[in-house]
Design an enzyme around this catalytic site. Structure first.
Site, PDB file in Angstrom:
ATOM      1  N   LYS A   1      -6.366  -6.552   5.137  1.00  0.00           N
ATOM      2  CA  LYS A   1      -5.400  -7.284   4.303  1.00  0.00           C
ATOM      3  C   LYS A   1      -4.870  -8.469   5.119  1.00  0.00           C
ATOM      4  O   LYS A   1      -5.638  -9.362   5.456  1.00  0.00           O
ATOM      5  CB  LYS A   1      -4.312  -6.336   3.804  1.00  0.00           C
ATOM      6  CG  LYS A   1      -4.862  -5.223   2.898  1.00  0.00           C
ATOM      7  CD  LYS A   1      -3.768  -4.394   2.283  1.00  0.00           C
ATOM      8  CE  LYS A   1      -4.290  -3.379   1.283  1.00  0.00           C
ATOM      9  NZ  LYS A   1      -4.514  -2.051   1.849  1.00  0.00           N
TER      10      LYS A   1
ATOM     11  N   ARG B   1     -13.168  -4.176   6.145  1.00  0.00           N
ATOM     12  CA  ARG B   1     -12.570  -3.073   5.374  1.00  0.00           C
ATOM     13  C   ARG B   1     -12.570  -1.834   6.254  1.00  0.00           C
ATOM     14  O   ARG B   1     -13.639  -1.352   6.640  1.00  0.00           O
ATOM     15  CB  ARG B   1     -13.405  -2.779   4.129  1.00  0.00           C
ATOM     16  CG  ARG B   1     -13.339  -3.841   3.090  1.00  0.00           C
ATOM     17  CD  ARG B   1     -13.782  -3.309   1.760  1.00  0.00           C
ATOM     18  NE  ARG B   1     -12.644  -2.808   1.028  1.00  0.00           N
ATOM     19  CZ  ARG B   1     -11.799  -3.578   0.349  1.00  0.00           C
ATOM     20  NH1 ARG B   1     -11.953  -4.874   0.305  1.00  0.00           N
ATOM     21  NH2 ARG B   1     -10.785  -3.048  -0.302  1.00  0.00           N
TER      22      ARG B   1
ATOM     23  N   ASP C   1       3.531   3.043   7.073  1.00  0.00           N
ATOM     24  CA  ASP C   1       2.256   2.537   6.545  1.00  0.00           C
ATOM     25  C   ASP C   1       2.379   1.019   6.429  1.00  0.00           C
ATOM     26  O   ASP C   1       3.073   0.517   5.545  1.00  0.00           O
ATOM     27  CB  ASP C   1       2.000   3.193   5.187  1.00  0.00           C
ATOM     28  CG  ASP C   1       0.725   2.681   4.524  1.00  0.00           C
ATOM     29  OD1 ASP C   1       0.170   1.666   4.984  1.00  0.00           O
ATOM     30  OD2 ASP C   1       0.305   3.300   3.531  1.00  0.00           O
TER      31      ASP C   1
HETATM   32  N1  DSN Z   1      -5.152  -1.219  -3.295  1.00  0.00           N
HETATM   33  C1  DSN Z   1      -4.233  -1.735  -2.322  1.00  0.00           C
HETATM   34  C2  DSN Z   1      -3.339  -2.772  -2.909  1.00  0.00           C
HETATM   35  O1  DSN Z   1      -3.835  -3.573  -3.690  1.00  0.00           O
HETATM   36  O2  DSN Z   1      -2.176  -2.829  -2.594  1.00  0.00           O
HETATM   37  C3  DSN Z   1      -3.471  -0.664  -1.671  1.00  0.00           C
HETATM   38  O3  DSN Z   1      -4.340   0.286  -1.196  1.00  0.00           O
END
Ligand code: DSN
Length: 416
Positions: free
Chosen positions: A227, A233, A198
Site C-alpha cells: 500500500k 503484494r 495493524d
Molecule cells: N482491501 C484493503 C483495503 O482496500 O483497505 C484492506 O485489506
C-alpha cells in the site's frame, strides 16, 4: 517480460497489456493501491519464485538456501532498521495472514479480542463476524464517536475494562485521521491485554515519519507491504524480541508453508527505496495531496467524514449532494477515476450500496501529481457526480483524465 509471456500465451500477454493501459490511463484513487517500482516488479518476477525455503534463515527444511537466506536476512534487517523494530517476520503472504498469525501467537480460540468495527473503518480481520477473527474468537467491537467520527478512546477503555480482552487491535482501513497508538497502549497495559497495531494502510507514512509509529507501543505490528509502502503484494510482522519465537512459530509451521522468496526479495528492494529522502518527500506529499483533495471536495459541497484527512485517504459522504456511493463509483470509473464505494460511520444505507466513497492519494502521488492536480481531480469528481447518467459527459472527463495521466507516467509501467 510481456514478450516472454506472449510467445507462450498471447491471451494472457494481451490481458496484462490491457491492465497496463488501464493503470496508465486512469486516476487510481483506491486508498490501498499503489504503483510498485520497476525494481520491485522485477524482483517479484525473478527466479526466486522457483525455490522452496520452509523454515527460517539457517534453519531450513530444504538444502540450497545460501542465496535465499541472505535475501531474507536483508529484508528482515531493513525492516527492523526502517521501523526501529527488534524483530521482523517477512514471510506472511499478506495482511490477513499476518493478522491471523498474531492472533495465533497471542490468543487461544474463544479468547476475547477487541477491534474497530468494519462499518466504522476497521478491517475484516479486526473481529468482523464473517471473518476468522469474528468466528474463532469472542470479538468485541469499538466504534467511532457519532459527533466527531473519531475513534472513541473512552469507549475502547470502557469495553476493555468490561470484557478484559486478551488482544486489542488498533488499526484502520477507512479512517482518515491519525491513530493514537500510545492511547491504545495505555489501555492495553491497564487491562493486561496484548496490543496489535495493524499499519497496513499507513506503513509507508510511518516509515517516512509522517504518521506516529506504533513500534514503541505495540507487542506486534502487522502490515501489508503493497500500500503506502509501495512494495510487492505481501505482509510482515514487527515485534518485540520477547515475542519473536511465538510470532515465527505462528507464521511457520502453524499457518504457512514455504515463504514466497520472490516477494521477500521485492520487499527488501522496497524497504531500501523507503529508507531514502525521496520516499520521505513522497509520503509527505501523499498527506498534502489528501488534504488538498478534501478541500476541493468540500468546496464542491461534499461532506468529508471527520471533516478532512491527515493521512493518505479521505472518506466522502455523498449525502449532501443527493447521490450514493455505488452509482458515483461507477460513474467515476466511466470518467477514468477509479475508487471504491464505502460505508460512512453510522451509515443508514446497506454496505453493498452505501452513502460514501473512499479515496486515497498514494498512487497519484507516485506519479508525481501535486496540489494543482488534486484540485483538478476534485473538480472532475464534482462534474462526474453531477452528470452520472450522461455518458458523453463522463467520456469527456475520461479523455481529460487520460491527457493528464500522460503527463505523469506511472512508475513501473511501460508507456503504451
Ligand atoms: N482491501 C484493503 C483495503 O482496500 O483497505 C484492506 O485489506
Amino acid at each position: 517480460m510481456v514478450e516472454a509471456i506472449r510467445s507462450v500465451d498471447p491471451e494472457v500477454a494481451a490481458l496484462i497489456e490491457a491492465e497496463e493501459r488501464r493503470q496508465a490511463n486512469t486516476i487510481r484513487l483506491i486508498a490501498s493501491e499503489n504503483y510498485a517500482s520497476s525494481a520491485v516488479l522485477s524482483a517479484t518476477g525473478s527466479v526466486l519464485t522457483n525455490k522452496y525455503s520452509e523454515g527460517y534463515t539457517n534453519k531450513r527444511y530444504y538444502q540450497g538456501q545460501e542465496v535465499v537466506d541472505q535475501i531474507e536476512r536483508l529484508a528482515i534487517d531493513r525492516a527492523c532498521d526502517l521501523f526501529g523494530a527488534e524483530h521482523a517476520n517477512v514471510q506472511p503472504y499478506s495482511g490477513s495472514p499476518a493478522n491471523l498469525a498474531v492472533y495465533y501467537a497471542f490468543c487461544e480460540p474463544g479468547d476475547t479480542v477487541l477491534g474497530l468495527g468494519l462499518p466504522h473503518g476497521g478491517h475484516l480481520t479486526h473481529g468482523w463476524k464473517v471473518n476468522f477473527s469474528g468466528r474463532f474468537y469472542n470479538a468485541v467491537q469499538y466504534s467511532v464517536r457519532p459527533d466527531t467520527e473519531l475513534i472513541d478512546y473512552d469507549e475502547v477503555r470502557a469495553l476493555a475494562l468490561e470484557h478484559r480482552p486478551k488482544l486489542i487491535v488498533a488499526g484502520i482501513t477507512a479512517y482518515p485521521r491519525v491513530v493514537d497508538f500510545a492511547a491504545f497502549a495505555e489501555i492495553a497495559r491497564e487491562v493486561g491485554a496484548k496490543l496489535l497495531c495493524d499499519i497496513a494502510h499507513i506503513s509507508g507514512l510511518v516509515a517516512a515519519g509522517v504518521h506516529p509509529s506504533p513500534v514503541p507501543h505495540a507487542d506486534a505490528v502487522s502490515s501489508t507491504t503493497h500500500k503506502t509502502l509501495r512494495g510487492p503484494r505481501g505482509g510482515m510482522i514487527l515485534c518485540r524480541k520477547e515475542h519473536a519465537k511465538a510470532i515465527n512459530r505462528a507464521v511457520f509451521p502453524a499457518l504457512q508453508g514455504g515463504p514466497h522468496n520472490h516477494t521477500t526479495a521485492a520487499l527488501a528492494v522496497a524497504l531500501k527505496e523507503a529508507s531514502t529522502e525521496q520516499f520521505k518527500q513522497y509520503a509527505q506529499q501523499v498527506v498534502t495531496n489528501s488534504k488538498v483533495l478534501c478541500e476541493g471536495l468540500q468546496e464542491a459541497g461534499f461532506r468529508l467524514v471527520t471533516g478532512g484527512s491527515d493521512n493518505h485517504m479521505c472518506v466522502v459522504d455523498l449525502t449532501p449532494r443527493g447521490v450514493f456511493g455505488k452509482p458515483v463509483a461507477r460513474a467515476l470509473e466511466k470518467a477514468g477515476i477509479v475508487c471504491n464505494y464505502n460505508t460512512i460511520p453510522y451509515d443508514p444505507r446497506k454496505p453493498f450500496d452505501p452513502s460514501g466513497i473512499r479515496l486515497g492519494t498514494p498512487s497519484v502521488t507516485s506519479r508525481g501529481m501535486k496540489e494543482g492536480e488534486m484540485r483538478q481531480i476534485a473538480s472532475w469528481i464534482d462534474r462526474a457526480a453531477s452528470n452520472m447518467d450522461d455518458e458523453a459527459a463522463l467520456a469527456t472527463i475520461a479523455g481529460e483524465v487520460a491527457e493528464m495521466c500522460a503527463q505523469f507516467p506511472a512508475p513501473g509501467l511501460p508507456q503504451h
